[in-house]
Design an enzyme around this catalytic site. Structure first.
Site, PDB file in Angstrom:
ATOM      1  N   GLU A  45       0.856  -1.182   0.000  1.00 55.86           N
ATOM      2  CA  GLU A  45       0.000   0.000   0.000  1.00 55.86           C
ATOM      3  C   GLU A  45       0.893   1.233   0.000  1.00 55.86           C
ATOM      4  O   GLU A  45       1.567   1.515   0.989  1.00 55.86           O
ATOM      5  CB  GLU A  45      -0.908   0.018   1.233  1.00 55.86           C
ATOM      6  N   ARG A  49       0.837  10.223   0.799  1.00 55.15           N
ATOM      7  CA  ARG A  49       1.320  11.198   1.779  1.00 55.15           C
ATOM      8  C   ARG A  49       2.532  11.958   1.268  1.00 55.15           C
ATOM      9  O   ARG A  49       3.038  12.842   1.951  1.00 55.15           O
ATOM     10  CB  ARG A  49       1.679  10.493   3.096  1.00 55.15           C
ATOM     11  N   THR A  73      -4.316   6.111   2.113  1.00 56.67           N
ATOM     12  CA  THR A  73      -4.579   7.463   2.598  1.00 56.67           C
ATOM     13  C   THR A  73      -5.366   8.255   1.553  1.00 56.67           C
ATOM     14  O   THR A  73      -5.087   9.421   1.278  1.00 56.67           O
ATOM     15  CB  THR A  73      -3.294   8.208   3.007  1.00 56.67           C
ATOM     16  N   LYS A 133     -10.895  -1.841   6.823  1.00 56.14           N
ATOM     17  CA  LYS A 133      -9.681  -1.457   7.539  1.00 56.14           C
ATOM     18  C   LYS A 133     -10.105  -1.051   8.946  1.00 56.14           C
ATOM     19  O   LYS A 133     -11.098  -0.340   9.120  1.00 56.14           O
ATOM     20  CB  LYS A 133      -9.015  -0.287   6.813  1.00 56.14           C
TER      21      LYS A 133
END
Length: 214
Positions: A45, A49, A73, A133
């Site tokens: 993943e 960011r 994210t 998640k």
């Protein structure tokens, strides 16, 4: 079970730990992906960011085709679309908004939405999501909370992320409602900065060998 759920299930059950990484460049992402694959880890993943994230996803897809590369994210529909265009094979969000869910409905890329409370989990179940998640895992109750949720909402399986490490990973993997965990410890900043790819391969090999019965 929907096709998206089946595809996500196949990705998340292929290994006990999905590395959650932030990369400084596309080249760094490729080297990191190769090191993880060498240790037996087949999915990653890449979090959005850093400015290099989308380029890194494209590069990993092109240069390390054996790695299943997802984007994490994801906070907005625009990011969802950008990650999809870059070639992300799954999308991870720390939570779930109406806008993110709408973006997922119009996409062939499976979404792993985040949840933290029973109400959120129930809402996601009503939306058709059976894999979530669990974030931020350690800070909101950890394995103990997930254990208590298992008999109450048995339909949902989780990928706990946030504060998971080799110290507590087996607590999570031993639970019937945990498919895998997300972990940043497979790509520690010091090893990435030092280009210690052999060290990262060793961490990946250790993680790949985990199972709930250990």
């Amino acid at each position: 079970m929907s096709q998206d759920t089946k595809r996500l299930l196949a990705i998340l059950t292929a290994q006990p730990v999905v590395p959650v990484v932030a990369v400084g460049s596309a080249a760094e992402g490729v080297s990191l992906a190769r090191a993880l694959v060498a240790g037996g880890i087949g999915s990653i993943e890449v979090t959005l960011r850093t400015p290099a994230a989308l380029e890194a996803i494209r590069a990993i897809k092109a240069e390390v085709p054996e790695m299943v590369c997802g984007a994490g994210t994801i906070l907005t529909p625009r990011q969802f679309a950008e990650a999809e265009k870059a070639g992300a094979e799954f999308i991870v969000s720390p939570g779930a908004t109406v806008e993110i869910l709408d973006a997922a409905r119009g996409s062939d890329v499976p979404l792993l939405p985040g949840s933290a409370t029973p109400s959120e989990m129930m809402a996601m179940l009503q939306e058709g999501y059976e894999i979530l998640k669990f974030f931020p895992a350690e800070q909101i109750g950890g394995a103990a909370l997930l254990k208590s949720i298992a008999p109450v909402i048995p339909q949902i399986k989780f990928c706990p992320t946030g504060g998971v490490s080799m110290k507590n990973v087996k607590d999570y993997l031993s639970l019937p409602n945990v498919l895998c965990v997300g972990g940043s410890w497979l790509a520690p900043k010091d090893k990435v900065a030092a280009r210690d790819w052999a060290g990262i391969t060793e961490l990946a090999r250790e993680a790949a060998g985990l199972n709930g019965g250990d």
